[in-house]
Scaffold this active site. Structure first.
Site, PDB file in Angstrom:
ATOM      1  N   GLY A   1       0.854  -1.188   0.000  1.00 61.01           N
ATOM      2  CA  GLY A   1       0.000   0.000   0.000  1.00 61.01           C
ATOM      3  C   GLY A   1       0.888   1.235   0.000  1.00 61.01           C
TER       4      GLY A   1
ATOM      5  CB  ILE B   1       3.381   2.597   4.636  1.00 58.31           C
ATOM      6  CG1 ILE B   1       2.476   3.703   5.206  1.00 58.31           C
ATOM      7  CG2 ILE B   1       4.677   2.498   5.439  1.00 58.31           C
ATOM      8  CD1 ILE B   1       1.940   3.442   6.609  1.00 58.31           C
TER       9      ILE B   1
ATOM     10  CB  ALA C   1       2.418  -3.248   9.713  1.00 58.51           C
ATOM     11  NE  ARG C   2      -2.558  -1.126  14.002  1.00 58.83           N
ATOM     12  CZ  ARG C   2      -2.086   0.081  13.673  1.00 58.83           C
ATOM     13  NH1 ARG C   2      -0.794   0.272  13.493  1.00 58.83           N
ATOM     14  NH2 ARG C   2      -2.915   1.105  13.531  1.00 58.83           N
TER      15      ARG C   2
ATOM     16  CD  GLU D   1       1.625  -1.652  19.795  1.00 55.07           C
ATOM     17  OE1 GLU D   1       1.086  -0.545  19.959  1.00 55.07           O
ATOM     18  OE2 GLU D   1       2.064  -2.046  18.710  1.00 55.07           O
TER      19      GLU D   1
ATOM     20  CG  HIS E   1       2.713   1.957  17.622  1.00 53.85           C
ATOM     21  ND1 HIS E   1       1.677   1.065  17.682  1.00 53.85           N
ATOM     22  CD2 HIS E   1       2.614   2.547  16.389  1.00 53.85           C
ATOM     23  CE1 HIS E   1       0.979   1.103  16.562  1.00 53.85           C
ATOM     24  NE2 HIS E   1       1.532   2.005  15.754  1.00 53.85           N
TER      25      HIS E   1
HETATM   26  C1  DGY Z   1      -1.269   4.131  12.298  1.00 49.45           C
HETATM   27  O1  DGY Z   1      -1.648   5.241  11.947  1.00 49.45           O
HETATM   28  O2  DGY Z   1      -1.933   3.115  12.077  1.00 49.45           O
HETATM   29  C2  DGY Z   1       0.031   4.063  12.983  1.00 49.45           C
HETATM   30  O3  DGY Z   1       0.279   2.807  13.501  1.00 49.45           O
HETATM   31  C3  DGY Z   1       0.074   5.139  14.042  1.00 49.45           C
HETATM   32  O4  DGY Z   1       1.406   5.425  14.326  1.00 49.45           O
END
Ligand code: DGY
Length: 303
Positions: A140, A142, A221-222, A251, A269
């Site tokens: 995407g 990023i 990302a996550r 987290e 993060h």
């Molecule tokens: C988001 O915007 O999803 C990022 O993880 C925030 O830093």
């Protein structure tokens, strides 16, 4: 916040820490519009309780913290903040990648500790990044911004997405790979996929074993996209060489094993944590809120 105060009556003062679930619900119940952050879990019960709420502006590009199906069913508009944090997050990805490869944090600790005895030919040797293969999972905004930055490092880019090439015009040097091939071929793997039921634990023990033993993995990302327990095992046993993490499974808790590993760089993060990005994210939230309250479609509607 000065713009918010000028234009709205605040139901709840903003916090720089996460509100308790009951404080969150209490605030949302009094509001017509809300700005929430990625740590605020907006579940079905909260959505149903907040009967007055018309828009939930998520102060993040990711929105896995919101029960979208319930929001959609109840007609609650949910928006996110794409674009404005793309560069900040891509930059931080490179900061982590380089920090892991060149042992930046270990070097900093050595100098601060007073234990540095001077230059030596074999001190804190790291991995050369230039010319090595960069594997990107999730292409995407990023992921693409990270790929564009690879040019200066002369790094061939391989990428993996769920929908390989449909309608995209990526530079021909960016080559699609299956997940297994990408993991096997890359010297650095970086994750830029959203967290969905399909990407939960996308990288587990089996996938880590597909990677080169000299490779490192970066995740901005996550957290739950990577099985943290499997990652710790892979790092401890030399299945992979290093990791740079900005996000975690639970987290702000982290797997106990991670902090003990020197070959890991851990950030809290910080992906979008630049003044520019965070101001812009706030302005995007406000633009979406004004649109919905004025009866227009939200520019960044996710449902
Ligand atoms: C988001 O915007 O999803 C990022 O993880 C925030 O830093």
């Amino acid at each position: 916040m000065s713009i918010v105060r000028e234009q709205f009556r605040l139901a709840q003062e903003p916090l720089d820490t996460l509100p308790t679930p009951s404080a969150l619900r209490e605030g949302l119940c009094q509001a017509d519009a809300a700005i929430v952050t990625l740590g605020d879990r907006i579940d079905a019960e909260t959505i149903h309780a907040a009967t007055r709420l018309r828009i939930l502006a998520n102060y993040a590009v990711g929105y896995n913290n919101v029960d979208l199906a319930t929001a959609q069913a109840r007609g609650l508009v949910v928006t996110n903040t794409p674009d404005v944090l793309t560069d900040a997050t891509a930059d931080l990805t490179w900061a982590l990648l380089l920090a892991v490869a060149r042992r930046v944090v270990e070097g900093d600790i050595l100098v601060r500790s007073g234990g540095w005895t001077g230059w030596s030919p074999t001190q804190l040797l790291g991995a050369e990044i230039s010319g090595k293969t960069l594997g990107i999972i999730g292409m995407g905004r990023i992921g693409q911004a990270v790929a564009r930055r690879a040019v200066g490092f002369r790094m061939p880019v391989r990428y993996h997405t769920r929908q390989p090439q449909t309608g995209r015009s990526f530079p021909s040097e960016w080559e699609y790979r299956s997940l297994q091939d990408l993991l096997g071929e890359s010297d650095v793997v970086t994750i830029h996929a959203p967290l969905t039921p399909t990407t939960h634990y996308l990288i587990g023990a089996r996938e880590l074993a597909w990677m080169k033993s000299t490779a490192c993995i970066v995740n901005t990302a996550r957290g739950p996209i990577v099985d943290e327990g499997a990652l710790v095992h892979a790092l401890k046993t030399g299945i992979i060489a290093g990791a740079g993490l900005d996000v975690y499974e639970r987290e702000p808790a982290i797997h106990a094993g991670l902090a003990q590993l020197k070959q890991v760089v851990l950030l809290p993060h910080l992906g979008s944590a630049t003044v520019d990005a965070r101001v812009q994210m706030g302005l995007v939230c406000l633009k979406n809120i004004h649109a919905v309250l004025d009866g227009h479609p939200a520019p960044n509607m996710v449902c």
